[in-house]
Design a protein around this motif. Structure first.
Motif, PDB file in Angstrom:
ATOM      1  N   GLN A 119     -46.984  13.050 -40.763  1.00 14.79           N
ATOM      2  CA  GLN A 119     -46.668  14.348 -40.185  1.00 14.79           C
ATOM      3  C   GLN A 119     -45.893  15.121 -41.251  1.00 14.79           C
ATOM      4  N   LYS A 151     -41.972  20.805 -41.414  1.00 15.04           N
ATOM      5  CA  LYS A 151     -42.291  22.095 -40.798  1.00 15.04           C
ATOM      6  C   LYS A 151     -42.703  23.086 -41.884  1.00 15.04           C
ATOM      7  N   HIS A 154     -52.900  17.377 -32.285  1.00 12.27           N
ATOM      8  CA  HIS A 154     -52.142  16.143 -32.062  1.00 12.27           C
ATOM      9  C   HIS A 154     -50.813  16.450 -31.370  1.00 12.27           C
ATOM     10  N   ASN A 155     -50.309  15.451 -30.691  1.00 12.30           N
ATOM     11  CA  ASN A 155     -49.014  15.568 -30.037  1.00 12.30           C
ATOM     12  C   ASN A 155     -47.932  15.081 -31.003  1.00 12.30           C
ATOM     13  N   GLY A 156     -47.101  16.011 -31.456  1.00 15.21           N
ATOM     14  CA  GLY A 156     -46.068  15.670 -32.432  1.00 15.21           C
ATOM     15  C   GLY A 156     -45.076  14.648 -31.922  1.00 15.21           C
ATOM     16  N   ASP A 157     -44.818  14.632 -30.613  1.00 15.50           N
ATOM     17  CA  ASP A 157     -43.841  13.689 -30.054  1.00 15.50           C
ATOM     18  C   ASP A 157     -44.328  12.246 -30.140  1.00 15.50           C
ATOM     19  N   LEU A 158     -45.653  12.042 -30.105  1.00 14.47           N
ATOM     20  CA  LEU A 158     -46.208  10.678 -30.125  1.00 14.47           C
ATOM     21  C   LEU A 158     -46.098  10.015 -31.494  1.00 14.47           C
ATOM     22  N   LYS A 204     -43.506  10.511 -33.807  1.00 14.32           N
ATOM     23  CA  LYS A 204     -42.169  10.571 -34.403  1.00 14.32           C
ATOM     24  C   LYS A 204     -41.759   9.243 -35.031  1.00 14.32           C
ATOM     25  N   ASN A 205     -42.100   8.146 -34.368  1.00 15.00           N
ATOM     26  CA  ASN A 205     -41.674   6.827 -34.859  1.00 15.00           C
ATOM     27  C   ASN A 205     -42.802   6.046 -35.538  1.00 15.00           C
ATOM     28  N   TYR A 228     -52.721   5.646 -34.016  1.00 12.58           N
ATOM     29  CA  TYR A 228     -52.311   6.793 -33.201  1.00 12.58           C
ATOM     30  C   TYR A 228     -52.431   6.392 -31.727  1.00 12.58           C
ATOM     31  N   GLU A 254     -44.067  25.010 -37.909  1.00 12.88           N
ATOM     32  CA  GLU A 254     -44.520  23.824 -37.177  1.00 12.88           C
ATOM     33  C   GLU A 254     -45.178  22.843 -38.145  1.00 12.88           C
TER      34      GLU A 254
END
Length: 654
Positions: free
Chosen positions: A103, A106, A220-224, A226-227, A234, A253
């Motif tokens: 990811q 920003k 994509h979902n950025g929260d998924l 993070k780790n 994915y 973003e």
């Protein structure tokens, strides 16, 4: 004969060394199942700007181990290639889906502007696996189109979308020749894989024979993520639909990048893996081009035959049958080319410049013949990136010996055997064309430097090129000049009068004929020229060097015939200043090629954006046509010189 025998023995040994013979840069590489395959990235390219940029100039994922440059040859650097490692990696014959890559941070305002600008300019990402560029297939109006690379993104209704998910397909073929050394790999591929000893030689392995990519824009979902770490799975399924886009670029973003890879066994054998890139389209057009050239040659050959058989031979035969008294009477009534016998070999204006240009022309023509011949034999295939440019450079430098020899021998011939000034002529021959080339390329390089393009030649490479020129080309040209000074000069068959003969007024200016003569050589190559221009400026692979070699031979023949006919026409109207006219009669083809280049810019490269791109295009085109003018002009001059020498040595006129 001894040297010839050694060459024959060497060639026989190469071909008899077993069934593991491959052309340079084209050795197969065995990958055992589970071995890691590393994908590399080349410069971003666009047919809209013709200026390559580094892949990592945009906010893409970087490898964990850091960005590393691959070893590149001289030709690759001059072509603007910058091959670097990438984070994409596969396991041989192991399908993987939903692989998380990274990811990004920003997007800053500058990153956002640059990314959208590169999408507007239609930049393509160029990936390489095992020396094979990634190929992309699209369907249009029922036809399957092939492209190398994939676009960064797309703009739809003022919204920019990025292709952040790549669907790879790797075609593999079972490794068959287990006795071929495993370490023999292509330059790009062999670096990343440790060789296996003899113990693993029986382990079944595969060769990469195809590399395809489908770019997708996936939200994509950025929260998924993070780790998640690089190469982890994915958490949700990814649906890759190439016809739809859903990942808009927004300032402030981040962008999530993912990929998937599938392996597919293929019947394509390793030697045929480049066929998808080199499929020759329009073979009939190439044959039509050659047929067209042959018709022009036949037409000109007919005119030359008429000149020799009907005019020259008839005049000579009739003249030789007369006794001496009758010859004396005929001499008083001579007309046409026989009247300029005392002036035809009078030294031209700027003789040193003519000698230098002819010497440089021989060098360029020799380089073209050697390079195209080797390329036609397969020694400079696209699998060995940069070898074509490298081969051209080194053959040009080595042929400096021919430039020096021809320039100095012609200088001595014009000076009636005088040795004076031969060193100066040889030195100028070594500097004249390279000086023009350096001047044009330096100006264009400043434009590329100003744009931060990878197409700019690095300063260190400039120094290397200067050293190669000064340490190889210049000494060899001086050596050639020395041999030219030692060789006997060409004796003129007739004496030159002290007082030059006045040239009668012509009905039409002679330069008009000279300029018009270039249309015939242009007619022999304009069809092939389209394919070459498309290869250079549209990013298409050109590999029909067999056709190109035939066209080159036909072009040489046409240039010789055109110049010969025009020289005879000038002599017939008592114009004895044929030296420069014979050079430019065939050299004027360069004018028409430059006009064609402008036409190609207007009608075929309509999307070329910005004054810098147009200046680069016109600058490179100017360099190309000057090179062609030197080569074709030399052919015309040498054929005319031989013709005039033959013509006046066939008859003795006092």
């Amino acid at each position: 004969m001894g040297n010839f025998g050694i060459w024959v023995l060497t060639i026989c040994l190469i071909f008899q060394s077993g069934y593991g013979f491959y052309l340079p840069g084209s050795y197969p590489l065995k990958h055992v199942v589970g071995n890691y395959l590393s994908v590399k990235v080349n410069s971003l390219t666009s047919i809209d700007t013709e200026m390559p940029f580094s892949y990592y100039s945009l906010p893409f994922c970087k490898p964990v181990e850091g960005v590393k440059d691959s070893a590149e040859n001289l030709g690759e650097l001059l072509m603007g290639d910058r091959i670097e490692n990438s984070p994409y990696r596969f396991k041989m014959h192991t399908n993987e889906t939903e692989i998380f890559l990274c990811q990004t941070n920003k997007l800053s305002s500058d990153d956002f502007k640059l990314l959208t600008k590169r999408i507007d300019e239609m930049y393509q990402v160029n990936l390489i696996l095992d020396n094979l560029p990634a190929i992309r297939y699209t369907r249009k109006e029922g036809f399957m189109l092939r492209w190398t690379g994939y676009p960064i993104g797309v703009k739809i209704k003022d919204v920019y979308y990025v292709f952040n998910h790549l669907k790879f397909k790797v075609l593999v073929h079972k490794y068959e020749e287990t006795n071929v050394a495993r370490v023999m790999g292509t330059g790009d591929a062999v670096e990343g894989f440790p060789s296996v000893g003899n113990k693993g030689s029986d382990v079944p392995g595969y060769m990469v024979v195809g590399f395809e990519v489908v770019p997708c824009s996936v939200m994509h979902n950025g929260d998924l993520v993070k780790n998640l770490k690089m190469y982890e799975r994915y958490p949700s399924p990814i649906k890759c639909e190439p016809t739809t886009v859903s990942m808009p670029i927004k300032e402030g973003e981040p962008i999530v990048f993912t990929y998937e890879v599938t392996f597919e066994e293929s019947d394509i054998k390793w030697p045929s893996r480049w066929d998808a890139y080199l499929k020759m389209e329009g073979a009939k057009v190439h044959w039509f081009s050659i047929l067209n050239s042959l018709m022009v040659i036949t037409f000109l050959a007919g005119i030359v035959l008429v000149i020799f058989l009907r005019t020259v031979r008839r005049d000579l035969t009739r003249y030789e049958e007369l006794d001496k008294e009758a010859q004396a009477m005929v001499n008083e009534e001579l007309s046409g080319w026989k009247l300029v016998v005392g002036d035809v070999f009078r030294a031209p204006s700027n003789p040193a410049l003519l000698c230098i240009m002819v010497g440089d022309g021989v060098q360029i023509l020799g380089m073209a013949i050697v390079t195209i011949l080797f390329a036609a034999l397969g020694f400079m295939s696209p699998a060995s990136r940069g070898t074509l440019i490298t081969g051209m450079l080194f053959s040009y430098m080595i042929l400096g010996i021919a430039a020096g020899y021809v320039a100095v021998r012609l200088w001595r011939t014009i000076g009636f055997g005088d040795h004076k000034g031969w060193v100066s002529v040889a030195w100028k021959a070594a500097c004249f064309f390279p000086g023009i080339a350096f001047f044009i390329l330096t100006i264009l390089n400043f434009l590329l430097w100003g744009s931060h393009s990878t197409g700019a030649i690095p300063f260190s490479l400039f120094v290397i090129l200067l050293l190669l020129w000064f340490c190889i080309s210049v000494p060899l040209t001086l050596v050639g000049g020395y041999f030219g000074a030692k060789a006997p000069h060409i004796e003129y068959p007739v004496r030159t009068n002290q007082i030059p003969r006045e040239i009668p007024a012509q009905k039409y200016p002679s330069w008009l004929l000279v300029l018009g003569a270039g249309t015939l050589p242009f007619g022999t190559l304009f069809i092939e020229l389209f394919f070459i221009m498309s290869s250079i400026w549209m990013g298409r692979v050109y590999y029909v060097f067999g056709f190109l070699f035939i066209v080159l031979v036909l072009l040489v023949v046409v240039c010789a015939e055109v110049s010969l006919v025009l020289t005879y026409m000038h002599l017939c109207v008592e114009d004895w200043k044929w030296w420069w006219k014979s050079f430019f009669a065939s050299g004027s083809v360069a004018i028409y090629i430059f006009l064609y280049s402008i036409n190609y810019l207007i009608f075929d490269l309509k999307s070329l954006s910005g004054p810098v791109s147009a200046t680069l295009y016109l600058g490179y085109s100017l360099f190309m046509v000057l090179t062609i003018m030197f080569a074709t002009g030399t052919v015309g001059f040498l054929s005319s010189f031989w013709f005039v020498h033959y013509l006046f040595s066939s008859v003795k006129l006092d």
